[in-house]
Design a protein around this motif. Sequence first.
Motif, PDB file in Angstrom:
ATOM      1  N   ILE A 276       0.910  -1.340   0.209  1.00 49.90           N
ATOM      2  CA  ILE A 276      -0.126   0.016  -0.123  1.00 49.90           C
ATOM      3  C   ILE A 276       0.927   1.369   0.106  1.00 49.90           C
ATOM      4  CG2 ILE A 276      -1.574   1.251   1.250  1.00 49.90           C
ATOM      5  CD1 ILE A 276      -2.655  -1.449   2.429  1.00 49.90           C
ATOM      6  N   LEU A 277       1.867   1.134   0.744  1.00 50.65           N
ATOM      7  CA  LEU A 277       2.755   2.426   0.902  1.00 50.65           C
ATOM      8  C   LEU A 277       3.534   2.781  -0.306  1.00 50.65           C
ATOM      9  CD1 LEU A 277       3.953   2.236   4.584  1.00 50.65           C
ATOM     10  CD2 LEU A 277       2.282   3.738   3.700  1.00 50.65           C
ATOM     11  N   GLU A 278       3.966   1.308  -1.028  1.00 53.96           N
ATOM     12  CA  GLU A 278       4.667   1.501  -2.174  1.00 53.96           C
ATOM     13  C   GLU A 278       3.927   2.551  -3.272  1.00 53.96           C
ATOM     14  OE1 GLU A 278       6.143  -1.058  -5.976  1.00 53.96           O
ATOM     15  OE2 GLU A 278       5.041  -2.089  -4.471  1.00 53.96           O
ATOM     16  N   THR A 279       2.642   2.299  -3.374  1.00 54.44           N
ATOM     17  CA  THR A 279       1.592   2.994  -4.451  1.00 54.44           C
ATOM     18  C   THR A 279       1.905   4.459  -4.272  1.00 54.44           C
ATOM     19  OG1 THR A 279      -0.336   2.729  -3.116  1.00 54.44           O
ATOM     20  CG2 THR A 279       0.154   1.127  -4.717  1.00 54.44           C
ATOM     21  N   TYR A 280       1.905   4.782  -2.723  1.00 51.20           N
ATOM     22  CA  TYR A 280       1.649   6.256  -2.293  1.00 51.20           C
ATOM     23  C   TYR A 280       3.201   6.738  -2.849  1.00 51.20           C
ATOM     24  CZ  TYR A 280      -2.674   6.090  -0.233  1.00 51.20           C
ATOM     25  OH  TYR A 280      -4.121   6.391  -0.054  1.00 51.20           O
ATOM     26  N   SER A 281       4.430   6.153  -2.672  1.00 53.93           N
ATOM     27  CA  SER A 281       5.737   6.570  -2.685  1.00 53.93           C
ATOM     28  C   SER A 281       5.742   6.764  -4.336  1.00 53.93           C
ATOM     29  CB  SER A 281       6.725   5.578  -2.587  1.00 53.93           C
ATOM     30  OG  SER A 281       8.078   5.941  -2.607  1.00 53.93           O
ATOM     31  N   GLU A 282       5.300   5.884  -5.139  1.00 60.56           N
ATOM     32  CA  GLU A 282       5.089   6.031  -6.452  1.00 60.56           C
ATOM     33  C   GLU A 282       4.456   7.280  -7.002  1.00 60.56           C
ATOM     34  OE1 GLU A 282       4.311   3.528 -10.725  1.00 60.56           O
ATOM     35  OE2 GLU A 282       3.178   3.039  -8.791  1.00 60.56           O
ATOM     36  N   ARG A 283       3.328   7.570  -6.198  1.00 60.38           N
ATOM     37  CA  ARG A 283       2.470   8.716  -6.559  1.00 60.38           C
ATOM     38  C   ARG A 283       2.918   9.751  -6.089  1.00 60.38           C
ATOM     39  NH1 ARG A 283      -3.602   9.469  -3.789  1.00 60.38           N
ATOM     40  NH2 ARG A 283      -4.274  11.361  -4.864  1.00 60.38           N
ATOM     41  N   LEU A 284       3.800   9.973  -5.058  1.00 58.31           N
ATOM     42  CA  LEU A 284       4.477  11.479  -4.947  1.00 58.31           C
ATOM     43  C   LEU A 284       5.612  11.572  -5.541  1.00 58.31           C
ATOM     44  CD1 LEU A 284       4.666  10.724  -0.853  1.00 58.31           C
ATOM     45  CD2 LEU A 284       3.385  12.562  -2.042  1.00 58.31           C
ATOM     46  N   GLU A 286       5.631  10.806  -8.866  1.00 57.16           N
ATOM     47  CA  GLU A 286       5.136  11.252 -10.397  1.00 57.16           C
ATOM     48  C   GLU A 286       4.570  12.585 -10.004  1.00 57.16           C
ATOM     49  OE1 GLU A 286       1.957   8.408 -10.492  1.00 57.16           O
ATOM     50  OE2 GLU A 286       3.420   6.785 -11.774  1.00 57.16           O
ATOM     51  N   GLU A 287       4.098  13.096  -8.759  1.00 57.80           N
ATOM     52  CA  GLU A 287       3.304  14.497  -8.306  1.00 57.80           C
ATOM     53  C   GLU A 287       4.698  15.421  -8.385  1.00 57.80           C
ATOM     54  OE1 GLU A 287       0.288  15.719  -7.855  1.00 57.80           O
ATOM     55  OE2 GLU A 287      -0.791  14.062  -8.352  1.00 57.80           O
ATOM     56  N   SER A 288       5.651  15.042  -7.993  1.00 60.09           N
ATOM     57  CA  SER A 288       6.801  15.991  -8.014  1.00 60.09           C
ATOM     58  C   SER A 288       7.513  15.977  -8.977  1.00 60.09           C
ATOM     59  CB  SER A 288       7.643  15.573  -6.901  1.00 60.09           C
ATOM     60  OG  SER A 288       8.606  14.421  -6.858  1.00 60.09           O
ATOM     61  N   GLY A 289       7.686  15.044 -10.264  1.00 59.50           N
ATOM     62  CA  GLY A 289       8.334  14.869 -11.174  1.00 59.50           C
ATOM     63  C   GLY A 289       9.834  14.241 -10.832  1.00 59.50           C
ATOM     64  N   ASP A 290       9.966  13.694  -9.599  1.00 55.02           N
ATOM     65  CA  ASP A 290      11.255  13.319  -9.471  1.00 55.02           C
ATOM     66  C   ASP A 290      11.201  11.922  -8.853  1.00 55.02           C
ATOM     67  OD1 ASP A 290      13.821  12.745  -8.547  1.00 55.02           O
ATOM     68  OD2 ASP A 290      13.642  14.358  -6.847  1.00 55.02           O
ATOM     69  N   PRO A 291      11.069  10.684  -9.609  1.00 51.27           N
ATOM     70  CA  PRO A 291      10.504   9.574  -9.224  1.00 51.27           C
ATOM     71  C   PRO A 291      11.933   8.745  -8.795  1.00 51.27           C
ATOM     72  CG  PRO A 291      10.851   9.476 -11.341  1.00 51.27           C
ATOM     73  CD  PRO A 291      10.927  11.027 -11.037  1.00 51.27           C
ATOM     74  N   ARG A 292      13.030   9.359  -8.578  1.00 51.15           N
ATOM     75  CA  ARG A 292      14.334   8.668  -8.098  1.00 51.15           C
ATOM     76  C   ARG A 292      14.253   7.649  -6.844  1.00 51.15           C
ATOM     77  NH1 ARG A 292      18.622  13.117  -6.091  1.00 51.15           N
ATOM     78  NH2 ARG A 292      16.836  14.704  -5.540  1.00 51.15           N
ATOM     79  N   TRP A 293      13.577   8.222  -6.082  1.00 54.40           N
ATOM     80  CA  TRP A 293      13.636   7.624  -4.547  1.00 54.40           C
ATOM     81  C   TRP A 293      12.677   6.179  -4.747  1.00 54.40           C
ATOM     82  CZ3 TRP A 293      17.584   9.623  -2.374  1.00 54.40           C
ATOM     83  CH2 TRP A 293      17.818  11.021  -2.651  1.00 54.40           C
ATOM     84  N   TYR A 294      11.640   6.481  -5.433  1.00 54.10           N
ATOM     85  CA  TYR A 294      10.868   5.156  -5.806  1.00 54.10           C
ATOM     86  C   TYR A 294      11.497   4.237  -6.521  1.00 54.10           C
ATOM     87  CZ  TYR A 294       7.156   2.297  -7.719  1.00 54.10           C
ATOM     88  OH  TYR A 294       6.338   1.115  -8.036  1.00 54.10           O
ATOM     89  N   ASP A 295      11.981   4.827  -7.583  1.00 55.49           N
ATOM     90  CA  ASP A 295      12.789   3.886  -8.467  1.00 55.49           C
ATOM     91  C   ASP A 295      14.099   3.142  -7.824  1.00 55.49           C
ATOM     92  OD1 ASP A 295      11.273   4.864 -10.531  1.00 55.49           O
ATOM     93  OD2 ASP A 295      12.685   6.202 -11.364  1.00 55.49           O
ATOM     94  N   TYR A 296      14.878   3.661  -7.126  1.00 55.80           N
ATOM     95  CA  TYR A 296      15.816   2.955  -6.243  1.00 55.80           C
ATOM     96  C   TYR A 296      15.063   2.008  -5.471  1.00 55.80           C
ATOM     97  CZ  TYR A 296      19.006   7.448  -7.207  1.00 55.80           C
ATOM     98  OH  TYR A 296      19.361   8.249  -7.661  1.00 55.80           O
ATOM     99  N   SER A 297      14.018   2.412  -4.982  1.00 56.66           N
ATOM    100  CA  SER A 297      13.520   1.330  -3.694  1.00 56.66           C
ATOM    101  C   SER A 297      12.826   0.099  -4.638  1.00 56.66           C
ATOM    102  CB  SER A 297      12.353   2.082  -3.204  1.00 56.66           C
ATOM    103  OG  SER A 297      12.574   3.048  -2.581  1.00 56.66           O
ATOM    104  N   VAL A 298      12.358   0.299  -5.854  1.00 55.52           N
ATOM    105  CA  VAL A 298      11.858  -0.826  -6.709  1.00 55.52           C
ATOM    106  C   VAL A 298      13.108  -1.594  -6.959  1.00 55.52           C
ATOM    107  CG1 VAL A 298      10.834  -1.462  -8.924  1.00 55.52           C
ATOM    108  CG2 VAL A 298       9.673   0.451  -7.448  1.00 55.52           C
ATOM    109  N   ALA A 299      14.283  -0.920  -7.617  1.00 56.09           N
ATOM    110  CA  ALA A 299      15.421  -1.810  -8.028  1.00 56.09           C
ATOM    111  C   ALA A 299      16.026  -2.763  -6.419  1.00 56.09           C
ATOM    112  CB  ALA A 299      16.377  -0.885  -8.448  1.00 56.09           C
ATOM    113  N   ILE A 300      16.018  -2.172  -5.390  1.00 59.62           N
ATOM    114  CA  ILE A 300      16.391  -2.793  -4.282  1.00 59.62           C
ATOM    115  C   ILE A 300      15.623  -3.866  -4.150  1.00 59.62           C
ATOM    116  CG2 ILE A 300      16.760  -2.611  -1.749  1.00 59.62           C
ATOM    117  CD1 ILE A 300      17.421   0.266  -2.346  1.00 59.62           C
TER     118      ILE A 300
END
Length: 378
Positions: A276-284, A286-300
Amino acid sequence: MSDEVKRGLEGVVVFESRLSYIDGDAGELGYRGYAIEDFAREASYEEVLSLLWNGEWPTRAEHDEFAARLAAERDLDPAVYDLIEALAAQDENPMAALRTVVSALSASDPDADADPADRETNLAKGCRITAKFPTALAAFARLRNGFDPVEPREDLGHAANFLYMLNGEEPDEVAAETFDTALVLHADHGLNASTFAAMVTTSTMSDLHSGVTSAIGTLAGSLHGGANQNVMRMLKEIDESDADPGDWIESAVEEGRRIPGFGHRVYNVRDPRAGILETYSERLGEESGDPRWYDYSVAIEEYMTEEKGLAPNVDFYSASMYYQMGIPMDLYTPIFALSRVGGWIAHMLEQYEDNRLIRPRAHYVGDRGREFVPLDER
């Protein structure tokens, strides 16, 4: 009576509870019989408090009355603000400051000396403690940075009001919804260490303020709270290294580094809260235009799941989520407490209803029969 020692009380069942259920093999979590996935995005933290404390979802009228009551209790006594200012000036650790402030709240609580077993009085005290938690934490965060505290607003929800008091501006809808869901997901989680500490305190017929203070002190330990801070430090290290996150995590594992945010004392599969929290991290992102923190998390997560068979816990995606909301890292664990106080109070209320002093035994393994020698003959 068996003398078998269960280190850490592993697998020992000591209570019956109607509050939250966990199936670590199936990856299930529910409050009062309701699966977390069915309400986490829809129900507010105030609704969840009503469910945990009273056993049922509130009606609209009941919800409005409870939310208004909670909002009306947000402000702090001037003496408490003075205490927070002194703690901030000493650069106290946020969890230690929160522990001290919650203990001090009893001094201005009109029901401080009431019968600890009186349910209605405890509900009133629980409401005050829960309402004042965010005000105290936000005031401390601002004062230590040289800013004046922001007075709470009664027209904002519990989550939105905290972000408003912390940042000095009303949060947008995405941030308020995200933070509210985080509070819902962290509100209760069975008989964890801090909840158990609160119940031990309660079992002596001590009061709610003492129980919550015990719980905060327990949550402050690195083996209970704080994992999401370490997750965010890891993500920042990846960012500063300019390395591919997949390559970075592979090298880190090969070096024997412990990867925070993975594994859980109860769950053998993916923590249901993490999804559930993953979807909010991704959404934030997308909203900011800076998805790197979410992208790093997915890769890990992909590497840890595929190569090590480990799944993320609730701390893993909450780290990037809080960071994207501008929340300082050392407030992550206090925010955990800000949410979990609702669960602590629910368990203490349940303990009071059918109380028995919690008094386990230790198996003595030291020497026996040693001969005493008087001081002057030693």
